[in-house]
Design an enzyme around this catalytic site. Structure first.
Site, mmCIF file in Angstrom:
data_model
loop_
_atom_site.group_PDB
_atom_site.id
_atom_site.type_symbol
_atom_site.label_atom_id
_atom_site.label_comp_id
_atom_site.label_asym_id
_atom_site.label_seq_id
_atom_site.Cartn_x
_atom_site.Cartn_y
_atom_site.Cartn_z
ATOM 1 C CB ALA A 151 -0.941 -0.008 1.205
ATOM 2 C CE1 TYR A 152 5.930 5.377 2.260
ATOM 3 C CE2 TYR A 152 7.228 4.123 0.675
ATOM 4 C CZ TYR A 152 7.051 5.249 1.451
ATOM 5 O OH TYR A 152 7.977 6.259 1.416
ATOM 6 N N GLY A 153 3.790 1.700 -1.498
ATOM 7 C CA GLY A 153 4.226 1.925 -2.872
ATOM 8 C C GLY A 153 3.111 2.430 -3.757
#
Length: 242
Positions: free
Chosen positions: A157-159
């Site tokens: 999700a960060y990417g």
């Protein structure tokens, strides 16, 4: 004091990069509104700014992921009532619990990360644009990651949030370019010896990392008159030169 009397709001102001930006901008005379969900972290940055002789900042405890749309609007109303206008908005808050394979990525972690890293940026821009547009020159700065251009396995999700954030910044920059009042740029800090980096890479070699204070010149540039007319750009701090 090139930022004297400039009002700038910083999210994630209690964090490593947010706190670094706050202190760098305060040294240039900026009046800061510091947002973070952690009151002790906000107070630590407040004390550092005041001890260094900077303008007394305003602390605004705020949970980017848990706040309602009305609470976002209340924040914008409070800024307008107190200052009348806003010259800067820095999205420095970031959520990254750990690198995780998509196959086992928890839905709750996915949603929380997108809320902090992407949805909060949208909501804040939407409610604060009317206040920013009251300034003849204002700057919005998003904080991205070098992985947004070369997506990494397990960044989850960060990417995804950073890829989307860069796209959002480009769209917003094009929408606002015609008015000439608000510039929108994205900062890529690069490998930095920050708390977030230590959390993700606890055993990493820190000798190859730049100090957080090395970002001070690029933060100043993005908010002072030197960057007037610069919009829709991705600024790599590791190759930045004035």
């Amino acid at each position: 004091m090139p930022l004297n009397d400039q009002v700038i709001l910083i999210t994630g102001a209690g964090g490593g990069l947010g706190g670094t930006a706050a202190q760098a901008l305060a040294r240039q005379g900026a009046r800061l509104i510091l947002l973070d969900k952690s009151i002790p972290k906000l107070e630590k940055i407040y004390d550092a700014i005041v001890a260094a002789g900077g303008p007394e900042p305003v602390l605004y405890p705020f949970d980017l992921a848990g706040a309602s749309e009305q609470q976002y609007q209340d924040l914008a109303d409070a800024v307008e009532q107190r200052y009348g206008t806003l010259q800067g908005l820095l999205h420095s808050a970031a959520e990254l619990s750990a690198y995780t394979p998509i196959a086992v990525h928890k839905t709750q972690d996915w949603g929380h990360t997108l809320n902090v890293n992407l949805n909060a940026a949208f909501l804040l821009c939407r409610v604060l644009l009317p206040v920013l547009q009251k300034s003849p020159n204002a700057s919005i700065v998003f904080t991205s990651d070098s992985g947004a251009r070369v997506p990494r396995a397990y960044s989850g999700a960060y990417g995804v949030s950073k890829i989307a954030l860069e796209g959002f910044a480009k769209i917003l920059a094009e929408e606002l370019e015609a008015s000439g009042k608000i510039r929108v740029n994205t900062l890529v800090p690069g490998p930095i010896d920050s708390p977030l980096h230590k959390k993700v890479y606890p055993g990493g070699d820190k000798t190859q990392l730049a100090a957080m204070d090395s970002l001070a010149p690029v933060y100043r540039y993005l908010f002072d008159s030197a960057s007037l007319g610069v919009t829709g750009q991705i600024i790599d701090a590791q190759t930045f030169t004035l």
